[in-house]
Write an enzyme that holds these catalytic residues in place. Sequence first.
Site, PDB file in Angstrom:
ATOM      1  N   HIS A   1       0.834  -1.379   0.000  1.00 39.14           N
ATOM      2  CA  HIS A   1       0.085   0.047  -0.086  1.00 39.14           C
ATOM      3  C   HIS A   1       0.968   1.325  -0.061  1.00 39.14           C
ATOM      4  O   HIS A   1       0.666   1.980   0.939  1.00 39.14           O
ATOM      5  CB  HIS A   1      -0.937   0.067   1.189  1.00 39.14           C
ATOM      6  CG  HIS A   1      -1.955  -1.170   1.132  1.00 39.14           C
ATOM      7  ND1 HIS A   1      -2.907  -1.360   2.246  1.00 39.14           N
ATOM      8  CD2 HIS A   1      -2.180  -2.296   0.316  1.00 39.14           C
ATOM      9  CE1 HIS A   1      -3.381  -2.311   1.757  1.00 39.14           C
ATOM     10  NE2 HIS A   1      -3.022  -2.932   0.777  1.00 39.14           N
TER      11      HIS A   1
ATOM     12  N   GLU B   1     -13.058   1.623  -4.490  1.00 38.76           N
ATOM     13  CA  GLU B   1     -13.929   2.937  -4.519  1.00 38.76           C
ATOM     14  C   GLU B   1     -13.202   3.948  -5.527  1.00 38.76           C
ATOM     15  O   GLU B   1     -12.116   3.871  -5.897  1.00 38.76           O
ATOM     16  CB  GLU B   1     -13.827   3.629  -3.128  1.00 38.76           C
ATOM     17  CG  GLU B   1     -14.532   2.952  -2.006  1.00 38.76           C
ATOM     18  CD  GLU B   1     -14.289   3.888  -0.697  1.00 38.76           C
ATOM     19  OE1 GLU B   1     -14.996   3.238   0.175  1.00 38.76           O
ATOM     20  OE2 GLU B   1     -13.524   4.819  -0.725  1.00 38.76           O
TER      21      GLU B   1
END
Length: 376
Positions: free
Chosen positions: A154, A246
């Site tokens: 990440h 998203e």
Amino acid sequence: MPVRICLSAALGITLSVAGIFVHPETSAAQSAEPPRLTLMAEGLDTPWGLALLPGGGFLVTEKDGRLLHFDGLGNAADVSGVPPVRDRGQGGLLDITPARDFATTREIWLTYSKRQQGGSGTAVASARLSDDGRRLERVRQLFEAAPGGSGGRHFGSRVVEATDGTLFVTIGDRGDRPSAQDRSLHNGSVIRINRDGSIPADNPFTGQAGIQPEIWSYGHRNAQGAGLDASGNLWTAEHGARGGDEVNLICKGGNFGWPVISYGRHYTGGKIGEGTAKEGMQQPAFYWDPSMAPSGLLIYSGDMFPDWRGDMFVGSLKFDYISRLEISGGTAREVAQIKSPETGRVRDIIEAPDGSIWFIAAGNGAVYRMSSGAGG
């Protein structure tokens, strides 16, 4: 490592497979003529970022730290002077963006994972590409996320030049979920810096004690897609956990909820946080469930595909397609998927000055150009 170049202008090589358009609800192929896909380069090793240059050349980053320059004549060369990167897990040499005034300054921005005490973190550097495209000059680090993280997950890492010349950079939560709500850290944020690395005076948290002043928005998990719409608004595409990927319309000072709210679940199947909504936290403009692993985001503004103008394109790493979404105000809706053997793990997607769409298919180790089936 040799890299094969296939430039359509020089060699006329266009793929016979033009792509399959699938509507996400009906899964039926559309009858409209699909675009043409032209192979521009192949033999790449884990390509991540793509930048088009004036005159027909382009740059590609490879995660292990290699930067390649492709000129408009079919020649490829390694670019020297890349900052040291820590190639571990999802980290390495990641995004690349040319400045809007590249034609006069030859300035580019790179994002990468930098070795730090305790691990590594996302960093941003500026550099000048030499006139012959063979080396980076005046390399300068503009930013590094604090503190370093020991994991390899990440890093976020898209860099976008805003309309005012500032830089937006996405920073992942580094696998430390609660840190995305901790504004004393850069984890899980979109940061905004000036072109020289200084902090804009109008950032939302400038001068507030205990908050990193570069933060523009927070509560993000791992945004690997980012781009501007025609009005200069920043949109991101970010990974959820199991479900809950998203698309977000980024707002100044906004809290996008991770890990307090999410439309996904933990990989174990457990509930994430408090649910899907909470006062003071932003809702996504769109979400995918199941996850499609988004990476690379473009909002189209060109003339080659007039019916697509204003639409968003997001690459899927998991399901090997390009999602096309229609935007309406602050929401988006997936209306089609572009899927073919060439769309393997779409990592980056950008618009060329002529209106064609270029993308990296990391699963194929290749770069493709999408042009109009009418002869674009």
